[in-house]
Design a protein around this motif. Structure first.
Motif, mmCIF file in Angstrom:
data_model
loop_
_atom_site.group_PDB
_atom_site.id
_atom_site.type_symbol
_atom_site.label_atom_id
_atom_site.label_comp_id
_atom_site.label_asym_id
_atom_site.label_seq_id
_atom_site.Cartn_x
_atom_site.Cartn_y
_atom_site.Cartn_z
ATOM 1 N N LEU A 125 47.235 49.401 45.054
ATOM 2 C CA LEU A 125 46.868 48.025 45.384
ATOM 3 C C LEU A 125 48.065 47.092 45.247
ATOM 4 O O LEU A 125 48.222 46.153 46.033
ATOM 5 N N TRP A 151 50.057 47.468 48.306
ATOM 6 C CA TRP A 151 49.371 46.807 49.417
ATOM 7 C C TRP A 151 49.571 45.286 49.331
ATOM 8 O O TRP A 151 49.833 44.623 50.324
ATOM 9 N N LEU A 152 49.475 44.759 48.111
ATOM 10 C CA LEU A 152 49.613 43.315 47.931
ATOM 11 C C LEU A 152 51.054 42.854 48.161
ATOM 12 O O LEU A 152 51.298 41.667 48.342
ATOM 13 N N GLY A 178 45.927 35.758 52.049
ATOM 14 C CA GLY A 178 45.119 35.694 50.823
ATOM 15 C C GLY A 178 45.609 36.614 49.728
ATOM 16 O O GLY A 178 44.816 37.188 48.976
ATOM 17 N N ARG A 179 46.928 36.788 49.657
ATOM 18 C CA ARG A 179 47.509 37.689 48.679
ATOM 19 C C ARG A 179 47.148 37.259 47.247
ATOM 20 O O ARG A 179 46.709 38.068 46.432
ATOM 21 N N PHE A 202 43.502 37.948 46.371
ATOM 22 C CA PHE A 202 43.200 39.336 46.015
ATOM 23 C C PHE A 202 43.736 39.678 44.626
ATOM 24 O O PHE A 202 43.098 40.401 43.866
ATOM 25 N N ARG A 203 44.934 39.151 44.323
ATOM 26 C CA ARG A 203 45.497 39.394 43.000
ATOM 27 C C ARG A 203 44.530 38.943 41.910
ATOM 28 O O ARG A 203 44.262 39.663 40.952
ATOM 29 N N LEU A 228 41.289 38.336 42.297
ATOM 30 C CA LEU A 228 40.038 39.091 42.417
ATOM 31 C C LEU A 228 40.135 40.426 41.672
ATOM 32 O O LEU A 228 39.232 40.794 40.914
ATOM 33 N N PHE A 229 41.269 41.129 41.865
ATOM 34 C CA PHE A 229 41.416 42.439 41.215
ATOM 35 C C PHE A 229 41.607 42.306 39.715
ATOM 36 O O PHE A 229 41.391 43.263 38.970
#
Lengths: 424, 315
Positions: free
Chosen positions: B112, B115-116, B122-123, B126-127, B129-130
């Motif tokens: 991940l 991927w990020l 929206g990087r 997601f950071r 969120l994870f």
């Protein structure tokens, strides 16, 4: 750089030495009396600490009022009530007893008292000296709060025989006749099979619940008279095999989702199962958490008659208490008829005193409850427990789940728990 | 007993060594000043860290019930544990947890993070969120995961209508319980390592990437020959810390499975907790804690020895 280095070493050595000295002193004082609770002041007044479990502020307030009533009767006695959540209560009590700083007034459930009687005073002499009439208390719970030495270690405030609660709405919906006092194990099985349909089950059977139900079924007790665990007793094995078979073969109970001691209750509260084992103490939880009408019924009777076991809780005095006389006076107030009647009225406890029980029936407003409880009490015996009951019941949960789901033989599960729990 | 209290160096005492002049005298005064200023933290360290540690070592040599007499048993508790089949089983369970959890955690968090690192929309979102599972309380997570795992739960209810097969009883079946615990732990724990990898990826100098491009490295060989070697210090840190924390796994198994069914998910720390606070066998519990400490020390030392072979500190 050398000099400070040396200094550091010296400082560390000194600190280390101080630690060792204090640790040695620490271990000395813990076996001695230490600073016990209940030292009398010059004016004759005394403050006694009372430790009790409580589930929230409202619950703690009930006990706070009782603590106040002690001072109303004996103005020189002041009670410092300390409440803890039940989940931490015994850990805290055990560590305080070990440190010699146990509170004067100790509360305990009959299932756990065996582990703490070593740190508690036998009350028999004080009961005699003070002419405290214990005849009004239920005999089985008095026995439940006594030690294997036959001495009385606590005076009960609540108790109850094991009974079953059932969801009346679900019985009506499935068109199954409601159970009656005196129903038998065969009646139970017929009813259970009729209830199990449309994704609903008769009862959620969990290993620790079944433990006490075995006594009703065949008279098997997990603990012998000497207080030793006997899970491999043939009656225990047979009883557990029957209950595990109800999950795997008869399928009147859903498969167990893992170790979760609240599972069987939650299945009942949410209306997935029609019956739940419990006692009079279960009523407030069912009222708060369910949305159906419910009623109690006696445990199904075995061919040789109905029998059931009682559990309850009470209060005792710790060995390290400096003023056991005043502590006993406080005990007589917190287990008096007035106190137990008020606990019954508030629905907090089914009173251990026969003369106070009507208050509980009045507030419960549940037709048939008196008939069920009277029959249960008449056929009841004290449930016996070992000193390490917490460990035993945890092991039974852990190993019983796989056995109830049919993944390991019942005899192996009991053998496993028996040998692990007897190690210490 | 007072003889055990070693007298600290008094100021009047002269060191035996010949010291040369002012310089070291000033240093000595500095040392005392330093001692004065650090004394609160030394006292705190002694009282709340050194004392409990020494005390647990002392307790581990005794049969130490909470009530009743304490008897000295020497190495008895240690020998008892090493011979105890249950202890061996919980040790194996703990190792099994680490063996399953560590690679899964590293693969998910590294994947991940990589991927990020690509330019996506929206990087930051997601950071965050994870990372959310890391900061939510485990008790709440466990309640939700129970609903997912239980018979008729989320997995079962969504699987059955499609396939006609019931999902396994994840927490009630000894064969599935450990895998279920590992899956929940990975979900709850990967966010932390992902953040570390993410930060390390951002720190790789762009020139190196550009240089590798000019040299003709494709995406795959760039990943394995440039990015991963550059990440190796972060990976070393992440694996070491993850091994240490996962050897101490407790909350997940304690709340989700209670160590069951049987002893399928009972871990070392849970065993120690049970001995200490359920059986009140404090001596055995302390001995278990010291064995766990030695085990973790040993594994960590091995990891430090092994790092020379694969960790690259050149920038």
């Amino acid at each position: 750089m050398r000099a400070p280095n040396k200094l550091w070493k010296a400082a560390l050595a000194a600190a280390f030495a101080a630690v060792l000295v204090t640790s040695a002193c620490g271990s000395n004082s813990s076996s001695g009396g230490g600073s016990g609770d209940g030292t009398k002041n010059a004016d004759g007044s005394v403050t006694l600490t009372w430790t009790m479990w409580a589930s929230g502020t409202a619950d703690a307030q009930i006990w706070q009022n009782i603590a106040k009533s002690v001072t109303d009767k004996y103005p020189n006695i002041h009670i410092n009530l300390q409440t803890t959540a039940i989940s931490d209560y015994y850990t805290k009590l055990g560590t305080r007893m070990a440190a010699g700083t146990a509170p004067c007034l100790v509360s305990s459930q009959s299932s756990r008292i065996a582990g703490y009687t070593q740190g508690m005073l036998p009350l028999d002499d004080m009961i005699k000296q003070n002419n405290y009439d214990v005849a009004d208390f239920d005999k089985t719970i008095l026995k439940g709060l006594s030690g294997t030495d036959g001495k009385q270690y606590a005076i009960p405030y609540d108790f109850g025989p094991q009974i079953l609660w059932y969801n009346r709405d679900l019985f009506q919906q499935e068109g199954v006749p409601e159970p009656k006092v005196g129903w038998t194990v065969n009646d139970f099985l017929t009813t259970a099979r009729a209830l199990t349909k449309d994704g609903k089950y008769a009862i959620a059977l969990y290993p620790t619940d079944a433990l006490t139900m075995i006594f009703s079924m065949n008279g098997g007790q997990p603990v012998n008279d000497a207080g030793k665990l006997q899970l491999t007793d043939p009656r225990m094995v047979q009883g557990y095999q029957t209950f595990a078979g109800m999950v795997t073969k008869d399928k009147i109970s859903p498969a167990l989702p893992g170790v979760d001691s609240n599972w069987s209750k939650n299945q009942f509260y949410t209306g997935n199962v029609a019956l739940m084992s419990g006692g009079p103490w279960s009523i407030s939880d069912i009222k708060a958490k369910s949305k159906f009408t419910f009623a109690p019924v006696t445990m199904p009777a075995a061919p040789n008659g109905m029998q059931t076991s009682t559990q309850g809780s009470g209060f005792g005095i710790s060995k390290t208490c400096k003023d056991p006389e005043d502590a006993f006076k406080a005990l007589t107030v917190i287990t008096s008829k007035e106190t137990l009647s008020s606990l019954g009225q508030q629905g907090r406890a089914f009173p251990a005193r026969k003369s106070a029980q009507n208050t509980w029936y009045d507030q419960a407003k549940m037709p048939g409850a008196k008939e069920v409880l009277d029959a249960g009490i008449a056929a009841s015996q004290a449930q016996r427990y070992t000193k390490n009951w917490d460990q035993v019941s945890k092991l039974i949960e852990q190993f019983g789940v796989a056995a109830f789901n049919g993944q390991s033989p019942v005899a192996d599960f009991l053998q496993q728990v028996q040998s692990q729990a007897s190690q210490n | 007993m007072n003889t055990a209290m070693a007298p600290p160096l008094s100021t009047g005492q002269r060191p035996h060594r010949t010291v040369c002049g002012r310089r070291s005298a000033r240093k000595r005064t500095d040392g005392w000043a330093a001692l004065f200023f650090t004394s609160p933290s030394i006292a705190g360290l002694a009282l709340f860290t050194a004392f409990p540690i020494c005390m647990s070592l002392v307790i581990s040599l005794f049969q130490w019930p909470t009530l009743g007499d304490k008897t000295f048993v020497g190495a008895g508790n240690y020998l008892h544990l090493l011979a105890d089949p249950i202890f061996r089983q919980v040790l194996l369970n703990t190792v099994l947890f680490v063996v399953l959890y560590l690679p899964a955690n590293i693969v998910v968090s590294l994947g991940l993070a990589l991927w990020l690192a690509t330019p996506i929309r929206g990087r930051q979102f997601f950071r965050v969120l994870f990372f959310v599972p890391v900061v939510t309380p485990m008790v709440a997570n466990v309640l939700v995961w129970r609903l997912i795992y239980q018979p008729n739960g989320l997995v079962d209810a969504s699987l059955f209508p499609v396939t006609g097969i019931h999902a396994p009883n994840f927490l009630g079946d000894p064969r599935w319980a450990m895998l279920s615990v590992v899956a929940m732990s990975v979900w709850g724990g990967f966010g932390y390592n992902m953040l570390i990898f993410s930060a390390a990826l951002d720190n790789i100098p762009q020139e190196i990437i550009d240089a590798s491009r000019i040299d003709g490295a494709g995406p795959v060989s760039r990943l394995f020959r440039v990015t991963l070697p550059m990440l190796s210090p972060a990976m070393f840190f992440a694996t070491t810390m993850t091994v240490i924390t996962s050897l101490q796994v407790f909350t997940q198994t304690f709340l989700l499975t209670g160590g069951g069914p049987g002893a399928a998910t009972e871990t070392l720390v849970q065993f120690i907790y049970g001995q200490g606070f359920s059986s009140f066998a404090l001596g055995v519990a302390s001995a278990g804690a010291w064995l766990l400490f030695l085990f973790i020390m040993g594994i960590t030392a091995l990891q430090f020895l092994g790092q020379r072979k694969w960790v690259n500190y050149d920038v």
